[in-house]
Design a protein around this motif. Sequence first.
Motif, PDB file in Angstrom:
ATOM      1  N   VAL A 296     -25.991  64.767  57.307  1.00 45.92           N
ATOM      2  CA  VAL A 296     -25.734  64.142  56.008  1.00 45.92           C
ATOM      3  C   VAL A 296     -25.168  62.730  56.135  1.00 45.92           C
ATOM      4  O   VAL A 296     -24.934  62.054  55.136  1.00 45.92           O
ATOM      5  N   VAL A 297     -24.921  62.265  57.354  1.00 42.33           N
ATOM      6  CA  VAL A 297     -24.362  60.927  57.555  1.00 42.33           C
ATOM      7  C   VAL A 297     -25.446  59.883  57.264  1.00 42.33           C
ATOM      8  O   VAL A 297     -26.592  60.041  57.689  1.00 42.33           O
ATOM      9  N   SER A 298     -25.067  58.827  56.537  1.00 43.19           N
ATOM     10  CA  SER A 298     -26.054  57.796  56.225  1.00 43.19           C
ATOM     11  C   SER A 298     -25.362  56.474  55.941  1.00 43.19           C
ATOM     12  O   SER A 298     -24.309  56.433  55.303  1.00 43.19           O
ATOM     13  N   TYR A 299     -25.969  55.406  56.452  1.00 37.65           N
ATOM     14  CA  TYR A 299     -25.470  54.055  56.200  1.00 37.65           C
ATOM     15  C   TYR A 299     -26.676  53.122  56.159  1.00 37.65           C
ATOM     16  O   TYR A 299     -27.562  53.224  57.018  1.00 37.65           O
ATOM     17  N   PRO A 300     -26.764  52.225  55.167  1.00 38.23           N
ATOM     18  CA  PRO A 300     -27.937  51.343  55.063  1.00 38.23           C
ATOM     19  C   PRO A 300     -28.187  50.553  56.349  1.00 38.23           C
ATOM     20  O   PRO A 300     -27.265  49.960  56.917  1.00 38.23           O
ATOM     21  N   GLY A 301     -29.430  50.587  56.810  1.00 33.47           N
ATOM     22  CA  GLY A 301     -29.810  49.801  57.977  1.00 33.47           C
ATOM     23  C   GLY A 301     -29.707  50.525  59.304  1.00 33.47           C
ATOM     24  O   GLY A 301     -30.198  50.015  60.315  1.00 33.47           O
ATOM     25  N   LEU A 302     -29.090  51.720  59.326  1.00 32.58           N
ATOM     26  CA  LEU A 302     -28.975  52.476  60.578  1.00 32.58           C
ATOM     27  C   LEU A 302     -30.155  53.439  60.717  1.00 32.58           C
ATOM     28  O   LEU A 302     -30.659  53.979  59.727  1.00 32.58           O
ATOM     29  N   VAL A 303     -30.588  53.657  61.963  1.00 34.38           N
ATOM     30  CA  VAL A 303     -31.664  54.616  62.231  1.00 34.38           C
ATOM     31  C   VAL A 303     -31.123  56.031  62.069  1.00 34.38           C
ATOM     32  O   VAL A 303     -30.083  56.382  62.632  1.00 34.38           O
ATOM     33  N   HIS A 304     -31.824  56.845  61.281  1.00 37.85           N
ATOM     34  CA  HIS A 304     -31.394  58.224  61.017  1.00 37.85           C
ATOM     35  C   HIS A 304     -32.305  59.198  61.757  1.00 37.85           C
ATOM     36  O   HIS A 304     -33.536  59.057  61.740  1.00 37.85           O
ATOM     37  N   ILE A 305     -31.709  60.168  62.435  1.00 38.43           N
ATOM     38  CA  ILE A 305     -32.469  61.202  63.156  1.00 38.43           C
ATOM     39  C   ILE A 305     -32.582  62.420  62.251  1.00 38.43           C
ATOM     40  O   ILE A 305     -31.584  63.077  61.940  1.00 38.43           O
ATOM     41  N   ASP A 306     -33.797  62.728  61.817  1.00 38.98           N
ATOM     42  CA  ASP A 306     -34.011  63.830  60.880  1.00 38.98           C
ATOM     43  C   ASP A 306     -34.108  65.169  61.600  1.00 38.98           C
ATOM     44  O   ASP A 306     -34.430  65.244  62.786  1.00 38.98           O
ATOM     45  N   ASP A 307     -33.829  66.199  60.834  1.00 42.15           N
ATOM     46  CA  ASP A 307     -33.964  67.575  61.315  1.00 42.15           C
ATOM     47  C   ASP A 307     -35.333  68.097  60.888  1.00 42.15           C
ATOM     48  O   ASP A 307     -35.692  68.023  59.710  1.00 42.15           O
ATOM     49  N   VAL A 308     -36.093  68.613  61.832  1.00 38.01           N
ATOM     50  CA  VAL A 308     -37.395  69.197  61.512  1.00 38.01           C
ATOM     51  C   VAL A 308     -37.382  70.645  61.990  1.00 38.01           C
ATOM     52  O   VAL A 308     -37.445  70.916  63.189  1.00 38.01           O
ATOM     53  N   ASP A 309     -37.240  71.567  61.029  1.00 35.13           N
ATOM     54  CA  ASP A 309     -37.200  72.998  61.351  1.00 35.13           C
ATOM     55  C   ASP A 309     -36.120  73.331  62.378  1.00 35.13           C
ATOM     56  O   ASP A 309     -36.347  74.095  63.333  1.00 35.13           O
ATOM     57  N   GLY A 310     -34.945  72.723  62.203  1.00 37.98           N
ATOM     58  CA  GLY A 310     -33.813  73.043  63.072  1.00 37.98           C
ATOM     59  C   GLY A 310     -33.797  72.305  64.393  1.00 37.98           C
ATOM     60  O   GLY A 310     -32.906  72.518  65.213  1.00 37.98           O
ATOM     61  N   LYS A 311     -34.771  71.423  64.605  1.00 36.64           N
ATOM     62  CA  LYS A 311     -34.836  70.657  65.857  1.00 36.64           C
ATOM     63  C   LYS A 311     -34.801  69.162  65.557  1.00 36.64           C
ATOM     64  O   LYS A 311     -35.297  68.705  64.527  1.00 36.64           O
ATOM     65  N   LYS A 312     -34.239  68.415  66.478  1.00 35.83           N
ATOM     66  CA  LYS A 312     -34.171  66.963  66.318  1.00 35.83           C
ATOM     67  C   LYS A 312     -34.718  66.276  67.561  1.00 35.83           C
ATOM     68  O   LYS A 312     -34.534  66.765  68.676  1.00 35.83           O
ATOM     69  N   ASP A 313     -35.343  65.150  67.340  1.00 31.85           N
ATOM     70  CA  ASP A 313     -35.867  64.345  68.446  1.00 31.85           C
ATOM     71  C   ASP A 313     -34.964  63.119  68.595  1.00 31.85           C
ATOM     72  O   ASP A 313     -35.016  62.190  67.788  1.00 31.85           O
ATOM     73  N   PHE A 314     -34.139  63.134  69.631  1.00 30.55           N
ATOM     74  CA  PHE A 314     -33.183  62.055  69.847  1.00 30.55           C
ATOM     75  C   PHE A 314     -33.742  60.914  70.709  1.00 30.55           C
ATOM     76  O   PHE A 314     -32.986  60.129  71.270  1.00 30.55           O
ATOM     77  N   THR A 315     -35.075  60.830  70.800  1.00 33.52           N
ATOM     78  CA  THR A 315     -35.704  59.785  71.619  1.00 33.52           C
ATOM     79  C   THR A 315     -35.202  58.374  71.292  1.00 33.52           C
ATOM     80  O   THR A 315     -34.911  57.597  72.219  1.00 33.52           O
TER      81      THR A 315
END
Length: 520
Positions: A296-315
């Motif tokens: 739920v963290v968000s700040y304008p201009g920052l890259v956000h890592i989304d959750d897709v079915d409980g998994k995240k891609d931190f590449t």
Amino acid sequence: MSNMFCFQCEQTAGGKGCTKVGVCGKQPDVAYKQDELICALVGLARAVNGNKPSDHTVELMLKGLFTTITNVNFNAETIGKLISEVEEEKNKLGGADDFSVNALWSGDSDIVSLRSTLLLGIKGMAAYAYHARVSGKSNDEVNNWFFKGMKAFGESHSLEEWLNLLMEFGMINLKCMELLDEANTSAYGTPVPTKVTTIIEKGPFIVVSGHDLCDLKQLLEQTEGKGINIYTHGEMLPAHGYPELKKFPHLKGNFGTAWQNQQKEFSDVPAAFLFTTNCLMPPKPSYMDRVFTTEVVSYPGLVHIDDVDGKKDFTPVIEKALELGGWPEDKIMTGINGGTELMTGFGHGTVLGVADKVIDAVKSGAIRHFFLVGGCDGAKPGRNYYTEFVQKAPKDTIILTLACGKFRFNDLNIGEIGGLPRIMDMGQCNDAYSAIKVAIALSKAFECDVNELPLTLVLSWYEQKAVCILLTLLALGIKNIYIGPSVPAFFSQNVLNVLVDKFNITPITTPEEDLKKILG
């Protein structure tokens, strides 16, 4: 749009409320959107109207409440999208009358005080329920209470009824903290005492802040074998005590001190930073390009890592760390008192595992008193009180601690009693459950009431999770709590008087005076 009004955190302007811009950096449009989101969630609760909410409805409630906690979301756009989702769900359930932003803060001052205290507590509990949910643990009684509590804001209640709701909430939050404790220990094992270095090794590294252990584990798995070291920050420090996390050899240590120092400590650091929950401050240009958010963290201009079915891609985080490369040589960082080693992992599993040793030490007089010195840290002056309190506490006393308030003193070496370290870090703020469990176990062992134990709670507060913990302590009947560095702005004088009279809550004075009062 009217001026903002926010008094939910300890640093609020003038000790009364932020009305132009948040001291946290929150802009008026964001503050107003957060209030609109709360009103939408009240409408959602009214639409549910006492029925069992669906899993999706629960998810929206938790996500919405968590989004409005201090230092979580500074992005009006993402909050606006969430409002639309909540409104859509509300309409699917048959809709409900609108609840206005003005209704949040209007009315009799004592009613507003009690209502606000409950709302802030519910926000804190939402964070705990959200983390438990991420790890696969949920509880219908806890989930249903969010809707009961939020529905109450659209209703008329007497002072006595609001007080009763606060006490009922306190007990529900205890169940929620127990749920999160079960989620963490079942997924990552029972924490064990662990030494954590503050020295940063040369080479690429990522710093992980916040509270979400699931995010940390996924990042550890995705960075295995890539030559990247991982360091915790702030409330993530206790992660080092969990067996399923500490088994990763590239989880190296802890970076920096408490959350409020990040703008100074992160400046020009050649590493990537990942924020998993609250504790984000508006990033400075000197490091903004390397800060990432998730959940739920968000700040304008920052890259956000989304959750897709409980998994995240931190590449993106991993690539940024490799690009920056880290420092060419080991970097010696220290705690605020100059120490380079921290201890964590003293949860209830560990402390109760040596309960016989603790009990014997109390009976023999080796341990005279326990202090739980913990809670949130913050930037406002006066928090050096907690450092001085620990330094001046007699050598026959034990300091239990938790949450980020411990960064005021957790690098101090104040010795041991019978092989037990005098400072025991019990974990994150939600690990107040550990302290409660230990206190109840000791009261049974000594066949006395919890309030008769040689135990005093000396708490520092900053945001809404501290509020829900305080309400749980009060609901359990725990008295004589010392709290600081200031009285919450949302406590009216009459409400404060009730808490002082009924629970003997005491604002802190000086370490010397308070120690003398407590120990005689």
